[in-house]
Write a protein that holds these residues in place. Structure first.
Motif, PDB file in Angstrom:
ATOM      1  N   MET A   1       0.829  -1.180   0.000  1.00 21.28           N
ATOM      2  CA  MET A   1       0.000   0.000   0.000  1.00 21.28           C
ATOM      3  C   MET A   1       0.864   1.230   0.000  1.00 21.28           C
ATOM      4  N   GLU A   2       0.658   2.032  -0.901  1.00 21.72           N
ATOM      5  CA  GLU A   2       1.486   3.235  -0.995  1.00 21.72           C
ATOM      6  C   GLU A   2       0.796   4.382  -0.294  1.00 21.72           C
ATOM      7  N   ARG A   3       1.611   5.153   0.309  1.00 21.84           N
ATOM      8  CA  ARG A   3       1.015   6.315   0.973  1.00 21.84           C
ATOM      9  C   ARG A   3       1.605   7.556   0.406  1.00 21.84           C
ATOM     10  N   LYS A   4       0.772   8.484   0.231  1.00 25.96           N
ATOM     11  CA  LYS A   4       1.291   9.755  -0.231  1.00 25.96           C
ATOM     12  C   LYS A   4       1.900  10.488   0.949  1.00 25.96           C
ATOM     13  N   THR A   5       3.008  11.123   0.726  1.00 26.34           N
ATOM     14  CA  THR A   5       3.588  11.917   1.798  1.00 26.34           C
ATOM     15  C   THR A   5       2.758  13.157   2.017  1.00 26.34           C
ATOM     16  N   ILE A   6       2.507  13.417   3.242  1.00 24.22           N
ATOM     17  CA  ILE A   6       1.702  14.601   3.527  1.00 24.22           C
ATOM     18  C   ILE A   6       2.626  15.710   3.974  1.00 24.22           C
ATOM     19  N   GLU A   7       2.476  16.842   3.351  1.00 21.48           N
ATOM     20  CA  GLU A   7       3.263  17.997   3.769  1.00 21.48           C
ATOM     21  C   GLU A   7       2.713  18.536   5.076  1.00 21.48           C
ATOM     22  N   LEU A   8       3.585  19.229   5.805  1.00 23.44           N
ATOM     23  CA  LEU A   8       3.177  19.738   7.112  1.00 23.44           C
ATOM     24  C   LEU A   8       1.984  20.681   6.988  1.00 23.44           C
ATOM     25  N   ASP A   9       2.143  21.655   6.127  1.00 22.49           N
ATOM     26  CA  ASP A   9       1.067  22.652   6.034  1.00 22.49           C
ATOM     27  C   ASP A   9      -0.247  22.018   5.640  1.00 22.49           C
ATOM     28  N   GLN A  10      -0.108  21.155   4.668  1.00 19.64           N
ATOM     29  CA  GLN A  10      -1.295  20.475   4.177  1.00 19.64           C
ATOM     30  C   GLN A  10      -1.970  19.697   5.308  1.00 19.64           C
ATOM     31  N   GLY A  11      -1.135  18.908   5.966  1.00 20.51           N
ATOM     32  CA  GLY A  11      -1.673  18.078   7.050  1.00 20.51           C
ATOM     33  C   GLY A  11      -2.256  18.952   8.141  1.00 20.51           C
ATOM     34  N   TRP A  12      -1.527  19.962   8.482  1.00 22.84           N
ATOM     35  CA  TRP A  12      -1.986  20.807   9.578  1.00 22.84           C
ATOM     36  C   TRP A  12      -3.270  21.511   9.213  1.00 22.84           C
ATOM     37  N   ASP A  13      -3.358  21.882   7.996  1.00 19.83           N
ATOM     38  CA  ASP A  13      -4.577  22.516   7.549  1.00 19.83           C
ATOM     39  C   ASP A  13      -5.784  21.636   7.837  1.00 19.83           C
ATOM     40  N   TYR A  14      -5.627  20.389   7.518  1.00 20.22           N
ATOM     41  CA  TYR A  14      -6.710  19.435   7.762  1.00 20.22           C
ATOM     42  C   TYR A  14      -7.040  19.343   9.238  1.00 20.22           C
ATOM     43  N   MET A  15      -5.956  19.257  10.017  1.00 18.07           N
ATOM     44  CA  MET A  15      -6.147  19.156  11.466  1.00 18.07           C
ATOM     45  C   MET A  15      -6.850  20.400  11.987  1.00 18.07           C
ATOM     46  N   HIS A  16      -6.412  21.507  11.477  1.00 20.76           N
ATOM     47  CA  HIS A  16      -6.958  22.771  11.977  1.00 20.76           C
ATOM     48  C   HIS A  16      -8.454  22.843  11.782  1.00 20.76           C
ATOM     49  N   LYS A  17      -8.899  22.316  10.662  1.00 23.53           N
ATOM     50  CA  LYS A  17     -10.350  22.305  10.426  1.00 23.53           C
ATOM     51  C   LYS A  17     -11.049  21.508  11.525  1.00 23.53           C
ATOM     52  N   GLY A  18     -10.428  20.387  11.845  1.00 26.20           N
ATOM     53  CA  GLY A  18     -11.016  19.543  12.893  1.00 26.20           C
ATOM     54  C   GLY A  18     -11.060  20.283  14.227  1.00 26.20           C
ATOM     55  N   ILE A  19      -9.973  21.013  14.490  1.00 24.91           N
ATOM     56  CA  ILE A  19      -9.920  21.744  15.760  1.00 24.91           C
ATOM     57  C   ILE A  19     -10.975  22.830  15.777  1.00 24.91           C
ATOM     58  N   LYS A  20     -11.123  23.475  14.680  1.00 22.19           N
ATOM     59  CA  LYS A  20     -12.142  24.526  14.625  1.00 22.19           C
ATOM     60  C   LYS A  20     -13.518  23.951  14.882  1.00 22.19           C
ATOM     61  N   LYS A  21     -13.753  22.819  14.292  1.00 22.78           N
ATOM     62  CA  LYS A  21     -15.041  22.169  14.500  1.00 22.78           C
ATOM     63  C   LYS A  21     -15.259  21.890  15.984  1.00 22.78           C
ATOM     64  N   LEU A  22     -14.211  21.398  16.593  1.00 20.93           N
ATOM     65  CA  LEU A  22     -14.300  21.091  18.023  1.00 20.93           C
ATOM     66  C   LEU A  22     -14.627  22.349  18.822  1.00 20.93           C
ATOM     67  N   ARG A  23     -13.947  23.433  18.453  1.00 26.87           N
ATOM     68  CA  ARG A  23     -14.177  24.685  19.177  1.00 26.87           C
ATOM     69  C   ARG A  23     -15.621  25.134  19.044  1.00 26.87           C
ATOM     70  N   ARG A  24     -16.149  24.977  17.867  1.00 27.34           N
ATOM     71  CA  ARG A  24     -17.528  25.393  17.679  1.00 27.34           C
ATOM     72  C   ARG A  24     -18.472  24.557  18.542  1.00 27.34           C
ATOM     73  N   ILE A  25     -18.162  23.265  18.618  1.00 24.93           N
ATOM     74  CA  ILE A  25     -19.010  22.416  19.460  1.00 24.93           C
ATOM     75  C   ILE A  25     -18.944  22.888  20.912  1.00 24.93           C
ATOM     76  N   LEU A  26     -17.720  23.198  21.356  1.00 24.51           N
ATOM     77  CA  LEU A  26     -17.565  23.633  22.734  1.00 24.51           C
ATOM     78  C   LEU A  26     -18.279  24.954  23.009  1.00 24.51           C
ATOM     79  N   GLU A  27     -18.252  25.836  22.062  1.00 24.87           N
ATOM     80  CA  GLU A  27     -18.910  27.125  22.270  1.00 24.87           C
ATOM     81  C   GLU A  27     -20.407  27.003  22.239  1.00 24.87           C
ATOM     82  N   GLY A  28     -20.874  25.811  21.926  1.00 21.60           N
ATOM     83  CA  GLY A  28     -22.313  25.604  21.925  1.00 21.60           C
ATOM     84  C   GLY A  28     -22.964  26.028  20.608  1.00 21.60           C
ATOM     85  N   LEU A  29     -22.127  26.230  19.602  1.00 22.90           N
ATOM     86  CA  LEU A  29     -22.672  26.620  18.305  1.00 22.90           C
ATOM     87  C   LEU A  29     -23.239  25.393  17.608  1.00 22.90           C
ATOM     88  N   PRO A  30     -24.169  25.615  16.741  1.00 26.33           N
ATOM     89  CA  PRO A  30     -24.771  24.453  16.077  1.00 26.33           C
ATOM     90  C   PRO A  30     -23.756  23.783  15.167  1.00 26.33           C
TER      91      PRO A  30
END
Lengths: 98, 681
Positions: free
Chosen positions: B1-30
């Motif tokens: 199975m080959e894996r594509k190398t993930i660049e830091l920025d790219q990867g972090w960008d993805y993570m950041h979206k997840g974190i933002k989502k989490l923050r919204r949940i915590l703030e009680g936003l829909p």
């Protein structure tokens, strides 16, 4: 078998494996997923997708889960790994924290 | 199975979206909750980024970014929201934010979990969990902890004044203090507890200073007890359990220790007054409050001791004063009262003071003070012995049931513990016991033995060995008498013609009795010989010495009007029997015949001729005996009773050493002792 006590593992090539919850908890990663706070819509359905694990490996892993359970209950048998699967199995194990 | 190398920025960008989502949940936003797919993707992203070959192995960067995620969230959102609120609102916000933070840590550390498995160990870095908490601590907690502490303490004081507060909120806030310590209690203790204790001291110090002025001792104690209870409750509801001892200690100190003396010494309601008024409940409270304070009970015990001593001494004084009016009775009353006093205050010691040794000691010392005072010239030892005698003898002044007697004897023995010259008591008791036993005045054998057992338990076998010997002697004497009677029956020739009862005593057990020999009348001499003969058949190697002073005789006097039975001492009998052979005798003749000394003879003759019953008539008819007097049998004598006892003033207490192994006391019995004009019946 009740839905609640089982979990469905889906491989990259969309093969589905239905396993007991007890067995699946052997994997730390899956356990974390299922016990995360907040509750998933999906955990209620009990499905987990592994886009990077193939069906063959996933199957072997499921067998491993059951073997691990048995072993912990005292039945000390051997778990045989075919050499050609070894590397991928190890990587999957690492991923799943098993 | 080959894996594509993930660049830091790219990867972090993805993570950041997840974190933002989490923050919204915590703030009680829909926001829809995470799906397992999303979860797996986030996890997988991290996993891949960490397992890529260098230079794409981004573990370190991801670790840093993890921390930054928290820092960013805190500074941008959390802190501002806290800063704009105050007091109770701030506390609520803090609790909410803390809860959220914990959730965030949990989620992110799950996503970043792979780092925890290998990276941190390899670089000896703190785990993700710890990192998360540390961020909160350093950024949030540090800033607000002082304000929070003040707000909490203000609320606590409010509650102390009687207002209702949100206890659950306080509990949550204080839990933060504990949790932020991450295993150590130092945050809780330094940032909160210290100030709490100070504030508590100040609060109660203020209260105490006003209460001590206004309230009586019982009221003050009630309030103190209530305060302690409330504080204890406070701990159980929202403070950490480790605060309990420290907190209570502060409260106790301010309320009870600082003002201990003033409280106890309060004029009309202090310890002394409570004892005086028998305020048992208040005294129990006092004990409860002070027993937890080191050395807190000492002043209370002292006052107790003084009080008991004073009461006891007053009783003794009372008896002393009243004794002039009714001698003899007061002593018995005194002992009874002392027993009652003892019962009363022993009950205090066991109930109010929970059997504490300090109070046992105080009671003991108090009793030792006044129990050793003399009353009307008699020592307490003697009084106690007399008291026992009264209970144990027949027709004593106390008429009690068996159980009451047992109980009283127990108490008497307990009192003995307080008397310093116990030996003196033993002596007095022994003498009185001897009298009871020898003159058959003991009411009940079981009681006699019972008190001896109790005395033995309390004072040891040595103390009671002689007394027990005395009691045993009596039992043996009875058996002896029975065999004597058998002996007489089988040897009728040896019979002296008079009924004779002999009690054989062992020297050493019994008090010493003086007995001087007199010339016995012939009839009596025979009796002595007969018994000696019998006794030698039983035991050799023993010497008998006769104590006439303890003997009694029953003589039938045939007077003109009627016969009267006279119960007299052996000596008196000897005198009377002389008149069987002569009508009239002079003093010197009597003396010569009996071989007595002047003092004794004068006493004897006095009892027969100048006292209540004039058995002999005296010439001249004066009230005293002189050596030139003449005596005659008084046939005119009569009395309404058929049987009278003529007292002899001999006392049985002399101190002489006796060499014999046995001392015998003769108890002459009735029938045919001749006395003028008497025919042998």
């Amino acid at each position: 078998m009740k839905r609640k006590d089982t979990v469905k593992l889906i491989s990259a090539d969309e093969m589905e494996f239905v396993i007991d919850k007890d067995a699946v908890m052997v994997s730390q990663t899956i356990r974390n997923l299922l016990t995360s706070p907040g509750g998933f819509a999906e955990t209620k359905l009990g499905e987990v997708t592994f886009p990077e694990i193939s069906a063959v490996i996933l199957e072997r892993i499921c067998q491993y889960f059951y073997w691990a359970l048995q072993y912990s209950r005292g039945k000390e048998t051997e778990f045989h790994i075919e050499p050609e699967l070894t590397l991928e199995l190890m990587m999957a194990a690492n991923y799943l924290h098993t | 199975m080959e894996r594509k190398t993930i660049e830091l920025d790219q990867g972090w960008d993805y993570m950041h979206k997840g974190i933002k989502k989490l923050r919204r949940i915590l703030e009680g936003l829909p926001e829809p909750p995470f799906t397992s797919e999303e979860y797996m993707m986030l996890y997988t992203t991290i996993y891949n980024m960490c397992t890529q070959k260098p230079p794409y192995d981004y573990s370190q960067q991801l670790y840093d970014k993890y921390r930054e995620a928290f820092e960013e969230y805190i500074t941008s959102t959390v802190l501002p929201s806290l800063r704009e609120k105050h007091d109770e609102f701030m506390l609520r916000e803090l609790v909410k934010r803390w809860g959220n933070h914990k959730v965030m840590v949990r989620w992110l550390s799950r996503f970043f979990h792979y780092l925890d498995r290998y990276f941190i160990a390899r670089r000896s870095l703190p785990a993700l969990n710890e990192v998360g908490l540390t961020c909160f601590r350093d950024l949030v907690y540090q800033e607000v902890c002082a304000k929070v502490k003040d707000a909490v303490i203000a609320l606590i004081d409010k509650e102390r004044e009687g207002d209702q507060i949100d206890r659950a909120l306080l509990k949550n806030v204080l839990d933060i203090f504990v949790e932020i310590g991450m295993g150590q209690m130092d945050r809780y203790e330094n940032d909160f507890e210290e100030d709490l204790l100070q504030d508590t001291s100040a609060y109660y110090s203020r209260k105490a200073s006003s209460w001590i002025e206004e309230d009586s001792c019982p009221e003050y104690m009630l309030k103190s007890e209530e305060c302690l209870r409330k504080e204890r409750e406070r701990v159980s509801h929202y403070l950490h359990s480790s605060s309990e001892t420290k907190l209570l200690e502060k409260v106790q100190h301010e309320l009870l220790v600082t003002y201990a003396n003033r409280l106890l010494e309060k004029e009309h309601s202090g310890c002394r007054a409570l004892l005086r008024d028998d305020k048992v409940e208040d005294l129990s409270r006092m004990y409860r409050l002070y027993c937890k304070i080191p050395r807190g009970l000492e002043p209370v015990a002292n006052v107790f001791k003084q009080h008991v001593t004073a009461e006891g001494t007053a009783l003794v004084q009372q008896a002393e004063d009243a004794a002039s009016n009714a001698p003899g009775v007061q002593e018995q009353v005194l002992i009874r009262k002392i027993i009652k006093l003892h019962d009363k205050y022993m009950a205090y010691v066991t109930d109010c003071f929970q059997n504490h040794t300090l109070f046992h000691k105080a009671l003991k010392e108090a009793f030792e003070v006044f129990c050793n005072k003399t009353v009307t010239g008699s020592s307490s030892a003697e009084l106690l012995a007399t008291f026992c005698d009264n209970i144990l003898k027949k027709g004593g002044s106390e008429k009690l049931s068996d159980e009451a007697i047992e109980e009283t004897l127990e108490k008497v023995v307990k009192l003995l513990a307080y008397i310093s010259d116990k030996d003196l008591f033993a002596e007095f008791y022994r003498k009185k016991l001897a009298r009871r036993l020898l003159f058959d005045r003991s009411a009940n054998d079981d009681h006699e033995r019972s008190i001896l057992t109790k005395l033995k338990q309390q004072c040891g076998g040595q103390f009671t060995s002689k007394m027990e010997g005395m009691v045993t002697d009596l039992t043996l004497a009875r058996e002896n008498q029975a065999s004597f009677e058998d002996y007489l029956r089988s040897n009728s020739a040896a019979h002296p013609g008079i009924d004779l009862t002999v009690t054989v005593l062992t020297t050493g057990f019994w008090p010493s009795y003086k007995s001087f020999d007199l010339n016995l009348p012939a009839e009596m001499v025979k009796c002595v010989e007969v018994f000696k003969g019998f006794y030698e058949t039983k035991t050799k190697h023993r010497k008998l010495t006769w104590i006439y002073s303890l003997g009694t005789c029953q003589i039938n006097g045939k007077f003109d009007q009627k016969s009267i039975e006279l119960i007299v001492s052996t000596y008196q009998a000897a005198v009377l029997l002389l008149f069987n052979s002569s009508d009239r005798l002079s003093y010197s003749e009597i003396m010569a015949q009996l071989n007595l000394n002047h003092d004794d003879l004068v006493r004897l003759l006095h009892s027969l001729s100048c006292a209540k019953y004039k058995i002999l008539s005296k010439e001249p008819n004066t009230k005293t005996i002189s050596q030139s007097d003449y005596f005659e049998f008084n046939s005119k004598f009569t009395d309404k009773l058929r049987r009278i006892k003529v007292w002899d003033s001999f006392s049985a207490v002399f101190f002489l050493m006796l060499f014999s192994l046995l001392v015998v006391c003769i108890y002459w019995d009735e029938k045919d002792l001749n006395f003028v004009n008497l025919s042998l019946c």
